[in-house]
Motif scaffolding. Structure first.
Motif, mmCIF file in Angstrom:
data_model
loop_
_atom_site.group_PDB
_atom_site.id
_atom_site.type_symbol
_atom_site.label_atom_id
_atom_site.label_comp_id
_atom_site.label_asym_id
_atom_site.label_seq_id
_atom_site.Cartn_x
_atom_site.Cartn_y
_atom_site.Cartn_z
ATOM 1 N N PRO A 160 -6.768 -5.078 4.978
ATOM 2 C CA PRO A 160 -5.773 -4.450 4.500
ATOM 3 C C PRO A 160 -4.691 -4.628 4.939
ATOM 4 O O PRO A 160 -4.291 -3.949 4.410
ATOM 5 C CB PRO A 160 -6.755 -3.005 6.151
ATOM 6 C CG PRO A 160 -7.661 -3.204 6.165
ATOM 7 C CD PRO A 160 -8.143 -4.444 5.246
ATOM 8 N N ILE A 161 -4.344 -5.800 5.885
ATOM 9 C CA ILE A 161 -3.317 -6.180 5.940
ATOM 10 C C ILE A 161 -2.556 -6.789 4.658
ATOM 11 O O ILE A 161 -2.023 -6.814 4.450
ATOM 12 C CB ILE A 161 -3.871 -6.810 7.008
ATOM 13 C CG1 ILE A 161 -4.037 -6.815 8.640
ATOM 14 C CG2 ILE A 161 -2.214 -8.017 7.437
ATOM 15 C CD1 ILE A 161 -3.001 -5.973 8.681
ATOM 16 N N PHE B 18 2.679 1.077 3.193
ATOM 17 C CA PHE B 18 3.390 2.220 2.933
ATOM 18 C C PHE B 18 3.879 3.164 1.914
ATOM 19 O O PHE B 18 4.005 4.379 1.361
ATOM 20 C CB PHE B 18 3.798 2.831 4.295
ATOM 21 C CG PHE B 18 4.269 4.314 4.657
ATOM 22 C CD1 PHE B 18 3.270 5.692 5.100
ATOM 23 C CD2 PHE B 18 5.912 4.871 4.455
ATOM 24 C CE1 PHE B 18 3.105 6.780 4.918
ATOM 25 C CE2 PHE B 18 5.783 5.961 4.594
ATOM 26 C CZ PHE B 18 5.317 7.021 4.997
ATOM 27 N N SER B 19 4.878 2.360 1.799
ATOM 28 C CA SER B 19 6.664 2.553 0.996
ATOM 29 C C SER B 19 5.845 1.990 -0.397
ATOM 30 O O SER B 19 5.672 2.664 -1.609
ATOM 31 C CB SER B 19 7.524 2.328 1.611
ATOM 32 O OG SER B 19 8.402 2.399 0.695
ATOM 33 N N ASN B 20 5.833 0.711 -0.786
ATOM 34 C CA ASN B 20 5.438 -0.006 -1.847
ATOM 35 C C ASN B 20 4.391 0.231 -2.539
ATOM 36 O O ASN B 20 4.547 0.367 -3.426
ATOM 37 C CB ASN B 20 5.744 -1.383 -1.729
ATOM 38 C CG ASN B 20 6.952 -1.807 -0.836
ATOM 39 O OD1 ASN B 20 8.461 -1.404 -1.394
ATOM 40 N ND2 ASN B 20 7.475 -3.250 -0.453
ATOM 41 N N GLY B 21 3.413 0.181 -2.127
ATOM 42 C CA GLY B 21 1.971 0.740 -2.314
ATOM 43 C C GLY B 21 2.505 1.797 -3.299
ATOM 44 O O GLY B 21 1.174 1.975 -4.148
ATOM 45 N N ILE C 134 -5.060 7.325 -7.903
ATOM 46 C CA ILE C 134 -5.977 8.297 -6.611
ATOM 47 C C ILE C 134 -6.264 6.420 -5.518
ATOM 48 O O ILE C 134 -6.034 6.865 -4.082
ATOM 49 C CB ILE C 134 -7.306 9.254 -7.719
ATOM 50 C CG1 ILE C 134 -6.882 9.756 -7.833
ATOM 51 C CG2 ILE C 134 -8.100 8.483 -5.715
ATOM 52 C CD1 ILE C 134 -7.814 10.525 -7.978
ATOM 53 N N LEU C 135 -6.704 5.441 -6.213
ATOM 54 C CA LEU C 135 -7.273 4.537 -5.832
ATOM 55 C C LEU C 135 -6.175 3.433 -4.819
ATOM 56 O O LEU C 135 -6.248 3.707 -4.109
ATOM 57 C CB LEU C 135 -7.812 3.565 -6.808
ATOM 58 C CG LEU C 135 -9.448 3.463 -6.569
ATOM 59 C CD1 LEU C 135 -9.374 2.637 -8.366
ATOM 60 C CD2 LEU C 135 -10.243 3.281 -5.729
ATOM 61 N N GLY C 136 -4.952 3.791 -5.849
ATOM 62 C CA GLY C 136 -3.877 3.532 -4.946
ATOM 63 C C GLY C 136 -3.044 4.332 -3.970
ATOM 64 O O GLY C 136 -2.890 3.730 -2.531
ATOM 65 N N ALA C 137 -3.571 5.587 -3.796
ATOM 66 C CA ALA C 137 -2.844 6.713 -2.667
ATOM 67 C C ALA C 137 -4.578 5.737 -1.686
ATOM 68 O O ALA C 137 -3.641 6.094 -0.111
ATOM 69 C CB ALA C 137 -2.869 7.844 -3.052
ATOM 70 N N LEU C 138 -5.443 6.216 -1.761
ATOM 71 C CA LEU C 138 -6.352 5.759 -1.025
ATOM 72 C C LEU C 138 -6.414 4.637 -0.194
ATOM 73 O O LEU C 138 -6.218 4.603 0.971
ATOM 74 C CB LEU C 138 -8.240 5.852 -1.591
ATOM 75 C CG LEU C 138 -8.518 7.344 -1.587
ATOM 76 C CD1 LEU C 138 -10.059 7.173 -2.283
ATOM 77 C CD2 LEU C 138 -8.210 8.009 -0.252
ATOM 78 N N SER D 4 -3.095 2.733 -0.393
ATOM 79 C CA SER D 4 -2.301 2.874 1.246
ATOM 80 C C SER D 4 -2.345 3.334 2.457
ATOM 81 O O SER D 4 -1.638 2.634 3.142
ATOM 82 C CB SER D 4 -1.193 3.771 0.266
ATOM 83 O OG SER D 4 -0.660 2.834 -0.991
ATOM 84 N N MET D 5 -2.619 4.732 2.309
ATOM 85 C CA MET D 5 -2.888 5.173 3.458
ATOM 86 C C MET D 5 -4.077 4.410 4.209
ATOM 87 O O MET D 5 -4.200 3.883 5.472
ATOM 88 C CB MET D 5 -4.242 6.890 2.981
ATOM 89 C CG MET D 5 -3.031 7.650 2.011
ATOM 90 S SD MET D 5 -3.284 9.276 2.708
ATOM 91 C CE MET D 5 -5.165 8.971 0.950
ATOM 92 N N TYR D 6 -5.209 3.956 3.654
ATOM 93 C CA TYR D 6 -5.919 2.973 4.631
ATOM 94 C C TYR D 6 -5.564 2.151 5.429
ATOM 95 O O TYR D 6 -5.899 1.508 6.599
ATOM 96 C CB TYR D 6 -7.367 3.108 3.572
ATOM 97 C CG TYR D 6 -8.500 1.573 4.636
ATOM 98 C CD1 TYR D 6 -8.923 2.453 5.930
ATOM 99 C CD2 TYR D 6 -7.862 0.509 4.354
ATOM 100 C CE1 TYR D 6 -10.119 1.450 6.639
ATOM 101 C CE2 TYR D 6 -8.771 -0.314 5.437
ATOM 102 C CZ TYR D 6 -9.760 -0.052 6.417
ATOM 103 O OH TYR D 6 -11.023 -0.423 7.149
#
Length: 229
Positions: A27-28, A170-173, A204-208, A210-212
């Motif tokens: 994640p980091i 959060f933003s650039n993702g 969808i993968l990018g949103a998931l 980014s959120m995680y």
């Protein structure tokens, strides 16, 4: 400077002594990885200033390929020098000699000189939004507030890793992985089902991701010893 200090004081060890992969750090890594390639604020002005704008995409591809190799080599060598003690700001691993202090001052000067270029698109956007662009009073006030906000944020959150990871995730993702495929599907006509499916899956993968990643960064800020940090 980093290579000179690393090879002189902490040369690389045998590869078997290093961790080759650490899934808890993904994640980091996602946030920082996306952040390192965030150049969308400068892309438009760079393209407009090119003599041959038709070559922009090829130049962009070669630039990203070169910088990717450079980042990978630099990161790998830094980890080989300092191992798990590698700091999120690599200069923190170099001691406090006069030369290192001089290099840090040079880096600060370089960042200060580049900061207006990075900040300009954001300030112009805000000024256009509230219709004060070009005014002699409110434009400087808006830009001063932006600078003051970033300075206050840097003082309040001294961990550079947390800031870059959260902004990247959060933003650039969203800017890199969610909006482009959705805009492509919305504006390009006549594309087939496989291409549409691929773009929606990427969004969808990018949103998931980014959120995680955003959740993991915030969670690690308050629980630094957690297994996901």
């Amino acid at each position: 400077t980093v290579f000179w200090y690393g090879f002189s004081n902490s040369p690389p060890r045998d590869l078997s002594e290093y961790k080759h992969i650490q899934l808890s750090g993904l994640p980091i890594f996602f946030g920082i990885g996306v952040y390192t390639f965030s150049a969308h604020c400068e892309v438009v002005s760079i393209e407009q200033s090119m003599r041959n704008r038709d070559e922009f995409l090829s130049v962009l591809d070669w630039s990203f390929a070169f910088i990717s190799i450079l980042y990978l080599c630099f990161g790998a060598l830094c980890y080989m020098f300092f191992g798990d003690a590698t700091s999120d700001i690599i200069f923190e691993n170099l001691g406090t000699s006069n030369f290192v202090v001089f290099v840090k001052i040079c880096i600060c000067v370089a960042l200060a000189v580049q900061y207006p270029i990075v900040l300009l698109p954001a300030s112009i956007t805000i000024e256009d939004l509230v219709k004060i662009r070009g005014t002699y009073v409110w434009s400087p006030i808006v830009r001063f507030c932006l600078v003051a906000f970033t300075v206050a944020l840097a003082v309040a959150i001294p961990s550079f890793e947390v800031v870059t990871s959260f902004v990247g995730a959060f933003s650039n993702g969203v800017v890199a992985f969610v909006l482009p495929p959705l805009c492509y599907v919305a504006h390009v006509k006549g594309i087939g089902l496989p291409e549409v499916s691929f773009n929606y899956a990427l969004a969808i993968l990018g949103a998931l991701a980014s959120m995680y990643s955003s959740f993991a960064v915030i969670f690690c800020l308050f629980n630094p010893n957690s297994f996901i940090c």
